[in-house]
Motif scaffolding. Structure first.
Motif, PDB file in Angstrom:
ATOM      1  N   GLU A   1      69.323  19.347 -18.477  1.00 48.05           N
ATOM      2  CA  GLU A   1      67.726  20.389 -19.003  1.00 48.05           C
ATOM      3  C   GLU A   1      66.558  18.920 -18.659  1.00 48.05           C
ATOM      4  O   GLU A   1      65.599  20.206 -18.764  1.00 48.05           O
ATOM      5  CB  GLU A   1      67.887  19.590 -20.534  1.00 48.05           C
ATOM      6  N   GLN A   2      66.645  17.770 -18.279  1.00 45.46           N
ATOM      7  CA  GLN A   2      65.333  17.287 -17.932  1.00 45.46           C
ATOM      8  C   GLN A   2      65.536  15.747 -16.336  1.00 45.46           C
ATOM      9  O   GLN A   2      65.195  14.931 -17.115  1.00 45.46           O
ATOM     10  CB  GLN A   2      64.539  16.252 -19.099  1.00 45.46           C
ATOM     11  N   PRO A   3      66.273  16.690 -15.512  1.00 43.99           N
ATOM     12  CA  PRO A   3      66.348  16.137 -14.242  1.00 43.99           C
ATOM     13  C   PRO A   3      65.919  15.100 -13.826  1.00 43.99           C
ATOM     14  O   PRO A   3      66.175  14.007 -13.331  1.00 43.99           O
ATOM     15  CB  PRO A   3      67.211  17.289 -13.503  1.00 43.99           C
ATOM     16  N   LYS A   4      64.398  15.704 -13.505  1.00 42.92           N
ATOM     17  CA  LYS A   4      63.533  14.782 -12.985  1.00 42.92           C
ATOM     18  C   LYS A   4      62.937  13.709 -13.855  1.00 42.92           C
ATOM     19  O   LYS A   4      62.871  12.448 -12.924  1.00 42.92           O
ATOM     20  CB  LYS A   4      62.401  14.990 -13.044  1.00 42.92           C
ATOM     21  N   LYS A   5      62.865  13.621 -15.358  1.00 42.06           N
ATOM     22  CA  LYS A   5      62.989  12.390 -16.085  1.00 42.06           C
ATOM     23  C   LYS A   5      63.563  11.922 -16.604  1.00 42.06           C
ATOM     24  O   LYS A   5      63.773  10.290 -16.376  1.00 42.06           O
ATOM     25  CB  LYS A   5      62.297  13.090 -17.682  1.00 42.06           C
ATOM     26  N   VAL A   6      64.854  12.113 -16.544  1.00 44.84           N
ATOM     27  CA  VAL A   6      65.894  11.036 -16.701  1.00 44.84           C
ATOM     28  C   VAL A   6      66.130  10.758 -14.745  1.00 44.84           C
ATOM     29  O   VAL A   6      66.373   9.393 -14.865  1.00 44.84           O
ATOM     30  CB  VAL A   6      67.115  11.842 -16.317  1.00 44.84           C
ATOM     31  N   ALA A   7      65.628  11.168 -13.528  1.00 42.99           N
ATOM     32  CA  ALA A   7      66.053  10.130 -12.322  1.00 42.99           C
ATOM     33  C   ALA A   7      65.473   9.206 -12.230  1.00 42.99           C
ATOM     34  O   ALA A   7      64.815   7.884 -11.489  1.00 42.99           O
ATOM     35  CB  ALA A   7      65.519  11.899 -11.382  1.00 42.99           C
ATOM     36  N   LYS A   8      63.740   9.590 -12.860  1.00 43.20           N
ATOM     37  CA  LYS A   8      62.419   8.751 -12.387  1.00 43.20           C
ATOM     38  C   LYS A   8      63.109   7.428 -13.254  1.00 43.20           C
ATOM     39  O   LYS A   8      62.909   5.963 -13.295  1.00 43.20           O
ATOM     40  CB  LYS A   8      61.708   9.148 -12.526  1.00 43.20           C
ATOM     41  N   ARG A   9      63.534   7.366 -14.554  1.00 42.43           N
ATOM     42  CA  ARG A   9      63.846   6.761 -15.565  1.00 42.43           C
ATOM     43  C   ARG A   9      64.407   6.012 -15.014  1.00 42.43           C
ATOM     44  O   ARG A   9      64.888   4.169 -15.445  1.00 42.43           O
ATOM     45  CB  ARG A   9      64.591   6.408 -16.942  1.00 42.43           C
ATOM     46  N   ILE A  10      65.775   6.400 -14.579  1.00 40.55           N
ATOM     47  CA  ILE A  10      67.123   5.627 -13.562  1.00 40.55           C
ATOM     48  C   ILE A  10      66.207   4.996 -12.775  1.00 40.55           C
ATOM     49  O   ILE A  10      67.162   3.676 -11.778  1.00 40.55           O
ATOM     50  CB  ILE A  10      68.804   6.374 -13.154  1.00 40.55           C
ATOM     51  N   SER A  11      65.790   5.494 -11.577  1.00 41.29           N
ATOM     52  CA  SER A  11      65.253   5.015 -10.267  1.00 41.29           C
ATOM     53  C   SER A  11      64.846   3.571 -10.295  1.00 41.29           C
ATOM     54  O   SER A  11      64.654   2.139 -10.166  1.00 41.29           O
ATOM     55  CB  SER A  11      63.953   5.744  -9.638  1.00 41.29           C
TER      56      SER A  11
ATOM     57  N   ASN B   1      65.721   1.533  -4.564  1.00 38.23           N
ATOM     58  CA  ASN B   1      64.820   2.401  -3.363  1.00 38.23           C
ATOM     59  C   ASN B   1      65.515   3.702  -4.138  1.00 38.23           C
ATOM     60  O   ASN B   1      65.394   4.717  -2.688  1.00 38.23           O
ATOM     61  CB  ASN B   1      64.943   2.486  -2.800  1.00 38.23           C
ATOM     62  N   LEU B   2      66.177   4.549  -5.028  1.00 38.94           N
ATOM     63  CA  LEU B   2      66.443   6.187  -4.668  1.00 38.94           C
ATOM     64  C   LEU B   2      65.503   6.707  -4.769  1.00 38.94           C
ATOM     65  O   LEU B   2      64.241   7.131  -5.013  1.00 38.94           O
ATOM     66  CB  LEU B   2      67.300   5.853  -6.633  1.00 38.94           C
ATOM     67  N   ASP B   3      65.968   8.209  -4.128  1.00 37.82           N
ATOM     68  CA  ASP B   3      65.681   9.387  -3.993  1.00 37.82           C
ATOM     69  C   ASP B   3      65.405  10.545  -5.274  1.00 37.82           C
ATOM     70  O   ASP B   3      66.279  10.496  -5.342  1.00 37.82           O
ATOM     71  CB  ASP B   3      65.646   9.544  -2.209  1.00 37.82           C
ATOM     72  N   THR B   4      64.237  10.175  -5.828  1.00 34.25           N
ATOM     73  CA  THR B   4      64.439  10.883  -7.207  1.00 34.25           C
ATOM     74  C   THR B   4      64.320  12.789  -7.307  1.00 34.25           C
ATOM     75  O   THR B   4      64.936  13.336  -8.166  1.00 34.25           O
ATOM     76  CB  THR B   4      62.839  10.433  -8.285  1.00 34.25           C
ATOM     77  N   GLU B   5      63.853  13.060  -6.148  1.00 32.09           N
ATOM     78  CA  GLU B   5      63.909  14.013  -6.186  1.00 32.09           C
ATOM     79  C   GLU B   5      65.142  14.792  -5.106  1.00 32.09           C
ATOM     80  O   GLU B   5      65.947  15.740  -5.950  1.00 32.09           O
ATOM     81  CB  GLU B   5      62.906  14.944  -4.885  1.00 32.09           C
ATOM     82  N   LYS B   6      65.422  14.272  -4.794  1.00 31.49           N
ATOM     83  CA  LYS B   6      67.362  14.130  -4.132  1.00 31.49           C
ATOM     84  C   LYS B   6      68.682  14.061  -5.519  1.00 31.49           C
ATOM     85  O   LYS B   6      69.597  15.639  -5.251  1.00 31.49           O
ATOM     86  CB  LYS B   6      67.637  13.865  -2.946  1.00 31.49           C
ATOM     87  N   MET B   7      67.694  13.130  -5.979  1.00 31.48           N
ATOM     88  CA  MET B   7      68.893  13.107  -7.572  1.00 31.48           C
ATOM     89  C   MET B   7      68.365  13.761  -8.860  1.00 31.48           C
ATOM     90  O   MET B   7      69.672  14.201  -8.789  1.00 31.48           O
ATOM     91  CB  MET B   7      68.563  11.564  -8.689  1.00 31.48           C
ATOM     92  N   SER B   8      67.875  14.910  -9.230  1.00 30.95           N
ATOM     93  CA  SER B   8      67.626  15.196  -9.584  1.00 30.95           C
ATOM     94  C   SER B   8      67.752  17.183  -9.372  1.00 30.95           C
ATOM     95  O   SER B   8      68.523  17.598  -9.770  1.00 30.95           O
ATOM     96  CB  SER B   8      65.824  15.845 -10.193  1.00 30.95           C
ATOM     97  N   SER B   9      67.754  17.144  -7.942  1.00 31.63           N
ATOM     98  CA  SER B   9      68.429  18.532  -7.173  1.00 31.63           C
ATOM     99  C   SER B   9      69.778  18.601  -7.167  1.00 31.63           C
ATOM    100  O   SER B   9      70.466  19.837  -7.058  1.00 31.63           O
ATOM    101  CB  SER B   9      67.625  18.475  -6.267  1.00 31.63           C
TER     102      SER B   9
END
Length: 854
Positions: free
Chosen positions: A818-828, A835-843
């Motif tokens: 439900e909140q992929p961008k928020k979770v991606a930033k936390r994991i990053s 050096n993970l790409d959070t945009e690609k992670m959330s997509s």
């Protein structure tokens, strides 16, 4: 090793009083000794009677071997009783050994040492300082007080009579001394008497140090013990039952007594050079807190109820370590250590061991069968009757012995029975139960005394004679007007052993609510609660008991076992180390410490603990298994001999400092592996897909293809399924992300650092997803499976995720969708080094794949 050794004895000195005084700057000399040497607790022996203990200190042997069995003894020559003396001892003391080796000794005031022995040097006996006559009357030395006699006049002139003291001398002890009516209240006179006796011993000791040639000097002061017996009840904090005016009058006595001893220590330190080894010991401690008693039972040796089980040990010298702590020392170890300082062999018949861990340089001790085979002692039994009577009077006044019966025969028999009783306690406390019982059963036949009976019950319990134990306990219960907690605890233990748990619990239910009367009773009650698996009650009861008996090694050990049961391994390790510090010989403490340290990933320390457990109990299967488990992980440790005596040296008093070991362990790790885990079907594949999209290097062999249940793929490695058999595969995953489902997490190797992302999903959804994937349909919800997963997650949370080499975050499955961008930033942020790409992670998240909502 040492050119000179000076041994100081402070009867009843206790770290619990000393440490606060040092912190306040009131004992600078002892502070200097501690900071420039080693210090620690010195465990006492049973029974805690000073003449027996100081003789053990001087011989390295228990009372059954040295012959001093009490304060007095039957006088076989004249009938009646007499104080124990040098004639009572049946084995060589340290000064006899040094005389044999042509080394010179000065012995001052040792208890018991009258009449003075003919040694190579000077002996001033324990009759020296007692003032029998009032000031102004002749005060001759009792015959046999000084050897050689040529020094008798010099020594006599150095004594101080209590009558020579002025108010100025007494005011530091009792600032409001003028308020005391000395016609009615004799306590101020008692202060003066004890002070004068201390000064006399100090004068003789320092004169001999300054004016004679010597290799060894031993000076014994009984004054702290006497000050404490008289005035500890007035020592801060104020006890209930002590009147305010009495407290204000005498609250400074004990503190000032310690300060006075520190001043005497300072003078002695100034008289010695850097080549002299100084050793300071006490035979036991003294209750100074809430366990102080306002009154004592009317029995021989009753003042020993005021004693604590641990005295003090401190040493400083050219080959002594600096500013370190000593653990596991026993007063039997003093003479073997002194002999090692002189590079002389230790008698194999001695019960103590040399404290090798105090030496800077490694020392290999020498041994001899027995010094008694080489030394012939000529005993001089002539005792001045007036001096002997005064010594008896002093012990009666202190409460150590009852006033002897006027009839010599009765007095003789009473003394014999008391000494036999003391000997039985020596046997019981050293594991020779049958020998102890043989004496006790005879005494009990003559006199149906509870003090004999209770120890018989303990003996039967040790020999597993549980029915006989219950029989005598019930007999004693009928004899006693009030409940004796110790008896109830013994009975409960015996009932447990006979598998009568309900009957045992009935007894425990009552006494567990009471204040623990003795440490021994508390131990048995706590053990019973642990046997019944009432862990919470056991923990609460042990905490209460340790408030009253904070230094009891058995209670501390039991607290460790309770914490270990609750899987609180670091807390348990601390308790086991503290227990070992007080009582080094306890194979179970070392074994369980090893278990805890192993669980904490401290493998070198665990290896040392298991090794010591094996030395103390050869063929211990659990210790051998522990060592094998460590070696299986690929660790090989070499343990030095000195390390087997002591765990750590620079650390907090009675506490293990795990931080240094943690740091050392973390630095030894071989690299980082990134883990994604969770219950099967909790979203681990989704998280792997996010990380792959973000640029992480994935450890996967691609063998498991995508399917309807997981259309984007599993990103797994086949070898991880057999991780329990092939842990070496993890080396190939260094620096990569690998999926490891939660049941496999315990197979991770301890020599890597792990950064773990753990997926959380409702257990109901996990089970539903699993069933759909397998095509399994169940009419009823699988409650047992649900509870199994729940307990597995709880166990991971409490233990696995808290390991030193694991850093983790929890990610909620639903939140990730439900909140992929928020979770991606936390994991990053958690995996910042990748050096993970959070945009690609959330997509990478496909919300349509959330198909099993509950």
């Amino acid at each position: 090793m040492s050119k000179k050794v000076l041994l100081l004895g402070w009867d009843a000195a206790d770290w619990e009083v000393i440490h606060p005084l040092i912190e306040e700057g009131k004992m600078p000399a002892l502070k200097f000794l501690i900071e420039n040497g080693v210090s620690g607790n010195l465990a006492t022996l049973e029974p805690v009677f000073s003449p027996m203990l100081w003789t053990s200190i001087a011989t390295g042997k228990r009372a059954d071997k040295h012959g001093v069995h009490g304060f007095t003894e039957p006088d076989y020559k004249n009938g009646g009783v007499r104080p124990v003396g040098n004639y009572s001892r049946i084995t060589a003391a340290i000064w006899n050994i040094l005389t044999q080796e042509n080394l010179k000794s000065n012995i001052v005031g040792w208890w018991p040492s009258h009449p003075a022995e003919k040694i190579n040097g000077v002996m001033v006996s324990n009759f020296y300082q007692r003032a029998i006559k009032p000031l102004g009357e002749k005060w001759p030395l009792a015959p046999g007080t000084v050897y050689p006699k040529t020094l008798a006049k010099e020594m006599a002139d150095l004594r101080m009579h209590p009558g020579e003291l002025s108010y100025q001398h007494l005011l530091p002890f009792v600032p409001n001394a003028e308020k005391i009516d000395q016609e009615k209240d004799k306590r101020l006179g008692s202060v003066g008497k004890i002070l004068a006796e201390a000064a006399s011993i100090h004068n003789a000791g320092t004169w001999l140090v300054e004016n004679t040639e010597w290799d060894f000097t031993a000076i014994y002061f009984d004054n702290i013990d006497h000050f404490c017996h008289g005035f500890m009840k007035y020592h801060p904090p104020k006890l209930r039952g002590i009147k305010e005016d009495q407290y204000e009058l005498f609250k400074n006595v004990v503190t000032t007594a310690y300060q006075y001893h520190d001043m005497m220590l300072g003078r002695i330190l100034n008289l010695t050079d850097e080549e002299t080894t100084i050793v300071l010991v006490s035979d036991h401690g003294f209750q100074s807190g809430k366990n102080r008693l306002l009154s004592l039972p009317k029995e021989n040796g009753a003042p020993a109820y005021d004693h604590r089980s641990y005295g003090i040990f401190a040493a400083m010298g050219p080959n002594i370590k600096i500013d370190e702590l000593v653990y596991g020392a026993n007063l039997l170890d003093i003479t073997p250590t002194l002999l090692s300082l002189f590079d002389l062999p230790i008698g194999k018949d001695m019960d103590g061991k040399p404290l090798l861990n105090i030496f800077k340089k490694e020392y290999k001790p020498k041994y001899i069968e027995s010094w008694d085979n080489h030394i012939i002692r000529k005993k001089d039994e002539d005792v001045d009757p007036e001096a002997a009577a005064e010594a008896l009077k002093m012990m009666i006044e202190l409460g150590y012995i009852e006033k002897p019966d006027e009839k010599a025969e009765k007095a003789f028999q009473r003394a014999k029975n008391e000494n036999d009783f003391n000997l039985s306690r020596v046997y019981l406390s050293s594991g020779r139960i049958k020998e102890g019982l043989e004496i006790l059963e005879k005494l009990y036949q003559e006199e149906k005394s509870i003090k004999f009976g209770i120890r018989i019950a303990l003996g039967y319990d040790s020999l597993k004679k549980y029915k006989e134990c219950i029989t005598i306990v019930e007999e004693l219960e009928k004899m006693s007007k009030n409940q004796i907690q110790q008896l109830s605890a013994i009975k409960a233990t015996a009932l447990f052993k006979l598998k009568r748990k309900d009957d045992a619990w009935k007894i425990l239910q009552d006494i567990v609510k009471q204040r623990p009367q003795t440490a021994l009773a508390a131990q048995r009650i706590a053990k019973g609660l642990l046997i019944l698996k009432k862990n919470k009650r056991a923990n609460t009861y042990l905490e209460k008991s340790l408030n009253f008996f904070p230094d009891n090694s058995s209670l501390i050990y039991l607290k460790g076992t309770a914490e270990q049961r609750n899987k609180k391994y670091e807390a348990a390790a601390n308790y086991f180390i503290e227990s070992i510090g007080n009582q080094f010989f306890n194979p179970k403490s070392h074994l369980y410490l090893g278990d805890c340290l192993f669980k904490l990933g401290l493998y070198e320390e665990a290896h040392r603990a298991f090794t010591i457990a094996l030395i103390q109990r050869p063929n211990s299967k659990r210790a051998l298994k522990g060592l094998a488990e460590i070696e299986k992980l690929g660790y090989i440790f070499k343990i030095e001999n000195a390390e087997l005596v002591n765990y750590h040296s620079k650390n907090q008093v009675d506490k293990i400092n795990l931080e240094k070991s943690k740091s050392k362990y973390l630095k030894s790790l071989k690299g980082t592996i990134y883990i994604v885990s969770g219950l099967p079907r909790s979203g681990t594949s989704m998280m792997m897909q996010m990380l792959k999209a973000g640029g992480a290097d994935i450890f996967s062999d691609g063998k498991r293809e995508a399917d309807e249940s997981n259309p984007k793929g599993y990103l797994e490695h086949e070898a991880i399924k057999s991780l329990s058999k092939n842990k070496a595969i993890l080396h190939n995953a260094l620096g990569k992300v690998v999926k490891v489902v939660s049941p496999q997490l315990n197979n991770l190797l301890p020599n890597y650092r792990y950064k773990l992302i753990f997926m959380d999903r409702k257990i109901e959804e996990v089970i539903t997803s699993q069933h759909k994937m397998t095509g399994k349909e169940e009419k009823n919800y699988p409650v047992k499976l649900h509870n199994f997963y729940k307990s597995q997650l709880e166990d991971l949370e409490k233990h696995f995720l808290k390991q030193l080499n694991i850093e983790s975050i929890r990610v909620d499955y639903r939140a990730a969708i439900e909140q992929p961008k928020k979770v991606a930033k936390r994991i990053s942020k958690f995996l910042s080094e990748l050096n993970l790409d959070t945009e690609k992670m959330s997509s990478a998240i496909d919300i349509d794949l959330y198909r099993n909502k509950v």
